[in-house]
Design a protein around this motif. Sequence first.
Motif, mmCIF file in Angstrom:
data_model
loop_
_atom_site.group_PDB
_atom_site.id
_atom_site.type_symbol
_atom_site.label_atom_id
_atom_site.label_comp_id
_atom_site.label_asym_id
_atom_site.label_seq_id
_atom_site.Cartn_x
_atom_site.Cartn_y
_atom_site.Cartn_z
ATOM 1 N N GLY A 296 0.826 -1.191 0.000
ATOM 2 C CA GLY A 296 0.000 0.000 0.000
ATOM 3 C C GLY A 296 0.866 1.249 0.000
ATOM 4 O O GLY A 296 2.068 1.192 0.300
ATOM 5 N N PRO A 297 0.291 2.403 -0.282
ATOM 6 C CA PRO A 297 1.086 3.624 -0.332
ATOM 7 C C PRO A 297 1.289 4.294 1.021
ATOM 8 O O PRO A 297 2.183 5.127 1.177
ATOM 9 C CB PRO A 297 0.246 4.536 -1.228
ATOM 10 C CG PRO A 297 -1.163 4.118 -0.939
ATOM 11 C CD PRO A 297 -1.106 2.625 -0.726
ATOM 12 N N HIS A 298 0.469 3.944 2.027
ATOM 13 C CA HIS A 298 0.365 4.754 3.234
ATOM 14 C C HIS A 298 1.566 4.620 4.166
ATOM 15 O O HIS A 298 2.040 3.507 4.422
ATOM 16 C CB HIS A 298 -0.904 4.382 4.000
ATOM 17 C CG HIS A 298 -2.126 4.369 3.149
ATOM 18 N ND1 HIS A 298 -2.704 3.189 2.703
ATOM 19 C CD2 HIS A 298 -2.861 5.375 2.634
ATOM 20 C CE1 HIS A 298 -3.760 3.475 1.958
ATOM 21 N NE2 HIS A 298 -3.869 4.801 1.900
ATOM 22 N N VAL A 299 2.005 5.755 4.706
ATOM 23 C CA VAL A 299 2.974 5.772 5.793
ATOM 24 C C VAL A 299 2.166 5.697 7.087
ATOM 25 O O VAL A 299 1.428 6.623 7.432
ATOM 26 C CB VAL A 299 3.835 7.041 5.752
ATOM 27 C CG1 VAL A 299 4.788 7.074 6.946
ATOM 28 C CG2 VAL A 299 4.606 7.123 4.437
ATOM 29 N N VAL A 300 2.279 4.572 7.792
ATOM 30 C CA VAL A 300 1.446 4.282 8.963
ATOM 31 C C VAL A 300 2.298 4.463 10.210
ATOM 32 O O VAL A 300 3.305 3.763 10.395
ATOM 33 C CB VAL A 300 0.884 2.848 8.891
ATOM 34 C CG1 VAL A 300 -0.007 2.559 10.102
ATOM 35 C CG2 VAL A 300 0.117 2.642 7.586
ATOM 36 N N THR A 301 1.913 5.381 11.080
ATOM 37 C CA THR A 301 2.688 5.704 12.272
ATOM 38 C C THR A 301 2.094 4.996 13.483
ATOM 39 O O THR A 301 0.911 5.099 13.761
ATOM 40 C CB THR A 301 2.717 7.223 12.502
ATOM 41 O OG1 THR A 301 3.163 7.869 11.308
ATOM 42 C CG2 THR A 301 3.664 7.575 13.638
ATOM 43 N N GLY A 302 2.955 4.282 14.218
ATOM 44 C CA GLY A 302 2.535 3.501 15.370
ATOM 45 C C GLY A 302 3.124 2.102 15.274
ATOM 46 O O GLY A 302 4.042 1.849 14.483
ATOM 47 N N PRO A 303 2.625 1.176 16.120
ATOM 48 C CA PRO A 303 1.423 1.308 16.939
ATOM 49 C C PRO A 303 1.698 1.898 18.319
ATOM 50 O O PRO A 303 2.824 1.893 18.815
ATOM 51 C CB PRO A 303 0.947 -0.132 17.074
ATOM 52 C CG PRO A 303 2.215 -0.941 17.034
ATOM 53 C CD PRO A 303 3.129 -0.215 16.078
ATOM 54 N N ILE A 304 0.613 2.396 18.920
ATOM 55 C CA ILE A 304 0.616 2.925 20.275
ATOM 56 C C ILE A 304 -0.198 1.974 21.145
ATOM 57 O O ILE A 304 -1.362 1.697 20.848
ATOM 58 C CB ILE A 304 -0.001 4.328 20.313
ATOM 59 C CG1 ILE A 304 0.799 5.294 19.432
ATOM 60 C CG2 ILE A 304 -0.108 4.838 21.743
ATOM 61 C CD1 ILE A 304 0.108 6.632 19.215
ATOM 62 N N ALA A 305 0.413 1.468 22.197
ATOM 63 C CA ALA A 305 -0.311 0.623 23.141
ATOM 64 C C ALA A 305 -1.048 1.512 24.140
ATOM 65 O O ALA A 305 -0.502 2.519 24.613
ATOM 66 C CB ALA A 305 0.644 -0.301 23.879
ATOM 67 N N VAL A 306 -2.296 1.153 24.437
ATOM 68 C CA VAL A 306 -3.097 1.881 25.416
ATOM 69 C C VAL A 306 -3.264 0.984 26.638
ATOM 70 O O VAL A 306 -3.800 -0.130 26.543
ATOM 71 C CB VAL A 306 -4.464 2.287 24.845
ATOM 72 C CG1 VAL A 306 -5.217 3.160 25.849
ATOM 73 C CG2 VAL A 306 -4.293 3.021 23.513
ATOM 74 N N THR A 307 -2.797 1.455 27.775
ATOM 75 C CA THR A 307 -2.784 0.651 28.992
ATOM 76 C C THR A 307 -4.192 0.187 29.361
ATOM 77 O O THR A 307 -5.137 0.976 29.379
ATOM 78 C CB THR A 307 -2.197 1.464 30.157
ATOM 79 O OG1 THR A 307 -0.882 1.900 29.796
ATOM 80 C CG2 THR A 307 -2.120 0.628 31.421
ATOM 81 N N GLY A 308 -4.305 -1.114 29.612
ATOM 82 C CA GLY A 308 -5.570 -1.673 30.076
ATOM 83 C C GLY A 308 -6.505 -2.142 28.992
ATOM 84 O O GLY A 308 -7.528 -2.768 29.290
ATOM 85 N N ALA A 309 -6.206 -1.860 27.723
ATOM 86 C CA ALA A 309 -7.097 -2.296 26.642
ATOM 87 C C ALA A 309 -7.007 -3.803 26.463
ATOM 88 O O ALA A 309 -5.913 -4.366 26.396
ATOM 89 C CB ALA A 309 -6.724 -1.597 25.337
#
Length: 359
Positions: free
Chosen positions: A99-112
Motif C-alpha cells: 500500500g502507499p500509506h505511511v502508517v505511524t505507530g502502533p501505540i499501546a493503550v494501557t488496560g485495553a
Amino acid sequence: MSFDVLQPGEGAIAGDQLLTSTPDTVSWGWLPNAASAPCLTVASGGTVTIDTLSHEGILDDQGRDPVGFLGGYGIKATSVLADAKEIAASNILNGPEDGPHVVTGPIAVTGARPGDVLKIDVLELEPRTPYGFVSSRHGYGALPGELPEGPASVFQFCEVGLAGGRMVSWIGATDGRRACFPLDPFLGLMGVAPATTDPVPSVPPGDHGGNIDIKWAQVGCALYLPVSVDGAMFYTGDPHYAQGNGEVALTALEASLRATLRLTVLSGPTARAAVGSLRNPVVESPGYWIPTGMDVSLDEAMRHCVRNAITFLVERFGFDRASALAYLSAAGDFEVSQVVDAVKGVHCMIRKSDFAAWS
C-alpha cells in the motif's frame, strides 16, 4: 492560522506525549498486527501528538525523492518536511504490492483488552505544509481505464491559504479561473491491530478501522473501534486536508497533519452505552452518530451499513427493527465514504437533534 512548514517535533506540542514519523516508528503500506511491538505506550485517557506524514511526494512513481518531486512545483528544499526526506531515503521497502500509506505507530493503550472499545477523540489537526496533492493513477479510482487520460498519472498540486477566515484551496480550469473549496482536515487512516499475525495491507479498511476515509472524523469528533488485541495497538496515517464523499479520483487532497488525539479504553457498560454490540467503526460528531458498513461490493457495504444503523437504533433507543428501518428511510442519510480502497465504505448520518426530547 500559520501556513509555515511544521517540521517534526517543532513548535507547540499539545499532547502528553509526542510521536514523530521515523523509519523506526512507521510501516509503509502495511498495518500493525497482533505480533507488532508498540513504539509508544499511553495511559487510557491520555493524549498524544502525532506528526503524521502523507505518502504523496515520496512514492516510487514520484521518484521517491520529495525534494526533486516538489521542486518541480516550485517548492524549495527548505519547505520539504524532514521526515519525508528521511523516510524516502530509508531502506524501508515499498513496492507495487505494498500500500502507499505511511502508517505511524502502533501505540499501546494501557488496560485495553479484546472485547473493549477504543475511543479516539480528535482534539487538534494542524497543517504541516501549505500545499498538498490530489492524485489520479491508471487502473484506480472510480473510473479505471477511463481517467486519467494519457500515459501519465496526474498529480494535482494544490496550494493552501485563507479566504474569509477559512482554510481553503483551489483547483483551476483551463481558462485560468479557479474553484475555491473549503478544507476540513481529517485522518483517513486510524485503526487498531486485528487479531492476526498475518500481514495486513494498509489499503482495504475493515472492522479494525484502518483506511476508512470517512471525512466526518474531524476535530471535535470521536472514532470508536473494537479492540481485538491487548493494548489495542492504535496507529494512524493517510492525512487529508479535504475529501469529497466517494474520493473518486483515488486520493483526496492529501497532505501531512500534526494530530493530537485522546485514546480512551471503554469496557463493559461504558462500551455498550457508546456503540452497543457493534464491532465495527462508529464515528460520533457533535451533531451525528455515524455507523459504518464495508465490503468489496458497494451494494453489500450499503446493506451492512443499514443493518448496523438499525442495530444502533434498536440498542440505543429501543426501536423495533421495522421502526428503525422506517426512521432511517425517512431521516437517515447514507453516504458513500469511498469507492477506491478495494473494500468500499458507506456511512449513515443519524441526527442527534432528532432525539433531543428522548427520555
